[in-house]
Design an enzyme around this catalytic site. Structure first.
Site, PDB file in Angstrom:
ATOM      1  N   CYS A  97      46.235  38.515  42.940  1.00 50.42           N
ATOM      2  CA  CYS A  97      45.794  39.424  43.999  1.00 50.42           C
ATOM      3  C   CYS A  97      44.927  38.699  45.040  1.00 50.42           C
ATOM      4  O   CYS A  97      45.446  37.899  45.802  1.00 50.42           O
ATOM      5  CB  CYS A  97      45.088  40.626  43.392  1.00 50.42           C
ATOM      6  SG  CYS A  97      45.118  42.038  44.490  1.00 50.42           S
ATOM      7  N   ARG A 134      46.703  52.183  50.263  1.00 47.23           N
ATOM      8  CA  ARG A 134      46.613  51.026  49.372  1.00 47.23           C
ATOM      9  C   ARG A 134      47.809  51.067  48.413  1.00 47.23           C
ATOM     10  O   ARG A 134      48.330  52.149  48.103  1.00 47.23           O
ATOM     11  CB  ARG A 134      45.294  51.072  48.567  1.00 47.23           C
ATOM     12  CG  ARG A 134      44.067  50.720  49.372  1.00 47.23           C
ATOM     13  CD  ARG A 134      42.817  50.683  48.495  1.00 47.23           C
ATOM     14  NE  ARG A 134      42.826  49.534  47.590  1.00 47.23           N
ATOM     15  CZ  ARG A 134      42.434  48.308  47.933  1.00 47.23           C
ATOM     16  NH1 ARG A 134      42.041  48.093  49.174  1.00 47.23           N
ATOM     17  NH2 ARG A 134      42.449  47.314  47.073  1.00 47.23           N
ATOM     18  N   HIS A 204      47.427  42.675  38.119  1.00 51.58           N
ATOM     19  CA  HIS A 204      46.225  42.621  37.273  1.00 51.58           C
ATOM     20  C   HIS A 204      46.565  43.195  35.906  1.00 51.58           C
ATOM     21  O   HIS A 204      47.739  43.431  35.593  1.00 51.58           O
ATOM     22  CB  HIS A 204      45.132  43.537  37.866  1.00 51.58           C
ATOM     23  CG  HIS A 204      44.574  43.124  39.176  1.00 51.58           C
ATOM     24  ND1 HIS A 204      43.658  42.113  39.330  1.00 51.58           N
ATOM     25  CD2 HIS A 204      44.791  43.627  40.411  1.00 51.58           C
ATOM     26  CE1 HIS A 204      43.321  42.017  40.604  1.00 51.58           C
ATOM     27  NE2 HIS A 204      43.988  42.921  41.286  1.00 51.58           N
TER      28      HIS A 204
HETATM   29  N1  GLN Z   1      40.863  42.518  48.834  1.00 51.87           N
HETATM   30  C1  GLN Z   1      42.303  42.350  48.673  1.00 51.87           C
HETATM   31  C2  GLN Z   1      43.099  43.610  49.090  1.00 51.87           C
HETATM   32  O1  GLN Z   1      42.583  44.690  49.052  1.00 51.87           O
HETATM   33  C3  GLN Z   1      42.632  41.998  47.229  1.00 51.87           C
HETATM   34  C4  GLN Z   1      42.226  43.074  46.250  1.00 51.87           C
HETATM   35  C5  GLN Z   1      42.369  42.651  44.802  1.00 51.87           C
HETATM   36  O2  GLN Z   1      42.149  41.492  44.424  1.00 51.87           O
HETATM   37  N2  GLN Z   1      42.708  43.652  43.915  1.00 51.87           N
HETATM   38  O3  GLN Z   1      44.281  43.496  49.399  1.00 51.87           O
END
Ligand code: GLN
Length: 254
Positions: A97, A134, A204
């Site tokens: 990520c 998101r 993750h």
């Molecule tokens: N900050 C990055 C995003 O929101 C990665 C987030 C994360 O590592 N889960 O895309």
């Protein structure tokens, strides 16, 4: 015979560890030690230099925009160049990520700041548009066969994604094809990136405990940098497979 020691370099361990990404370190350590392979885990924080030993795995976990912004100056110095050289030399790297995003050309934050990446992968990440949500949820990905498997073997990985960024791949292979979930950008059905022995993914979970074949792929690749005849004896993966299947069943609605 002296067993080769595997060194796991955990980049920015205290900053980039979202959704249990530290579990990736534990999975590698245990699956190596269960085979009698000594393992040392080294945290590589701000201002600290990467010191490869010859048999290494480098892990770069996930983090929010704030943490990514805090480490980017440190990464843009010799550390990022060292990491890129390590990959060009066949070194084993896994970015998850936020860490994955910084393995490309840049990660652009929602505020429009372009955080420079280390250019391991020909890709960039843009922020989500106001009308885009998101990308969150469980993910099932079909991965091209790893080199040590008989040809045609199709592997799958599962994990959990939560990112605003949309990653667009250039001249780089995706890690795999999204079967269920969003992946790199929720549009082109790609997930992650892969080049040489460098892997990037949005998954993750943490990723590796539920995907033992990928854990072993990383360990085997690191061992073979020192001894190209290295093999890993099989382990009883009943628990890991049960964890994998439970996620697949859940996201497939079974
Ligand atoms: N900050 C990055 C995003 O929101 C990665 C987030 C994360 O590592 N889960 O895309």
């Amino acid at each position: 015979m002296q067993r080769i020691k595997l060194t796991v370099h955990h980049l920015y361990a205290d900053m980039m560890n979202l959704y249990g990404d530290r579990g990736n370190v534990i999975a590698i350590k245990k699956r190596a030690e269960w085979r009698g392979i000594p393992v040392e885990v080294v945290d590589v924080g701000l201002g600290e230099v990467i010191q490869p030993t010859g048999c290494d795995i480098f892990l770069f976990g996930g983090g929010q925009d704030r943490e990514q912004g805090l480490l980017v100056d440190d990464l843009s110095g010799t550390k990022g160049a060292d990491l890129k050289t390590i990959v060009e030399d066949g070194g084993v790297v896994l970015g998850v990520c936020g860490g994955y995003q910084l393995m490309g050309h840049y990660y652009e934050t929602p505020e429009g700041e372009k955080l420079p990446g280390v250019r391991i992968f020909d890709m960039y990440t843009r922020p989500r548009k106001l009308d885009e949500s998101r990308l969150i949820g469980n993910v099932l990905v079909r991965v091209r066969a790893p080199e040590d498997a008989s040809s045609g073997t199709v592997r799958e990985i599962v994990g959990f994604e939560n990112h605003g960024g949309r990653t667009e791949l250039g001249n780089v292979e995706p890690l795999g094809k999204v079967i269920i979930g969003h992946g790199n950008n929720g549009r082109d059905n790609t997930e992650g990136a892969r080049r040489l022995n460098a892997y990037g993914t949005y998954l993750h979970g943490s990723l590796l405990p539920k995907n033992p074949w990928l854990t072993d792929q990383l360990i085997l690749s690191a061992l073979r940098l020192v001894d190209d005849t290295a093999e890993l004896e099989p382990l009883d993966d009943a628990t890991e497979q049960a964890a994998f299947s439970s996620v697949v069943d859940r996201i497939a609605g079974r």
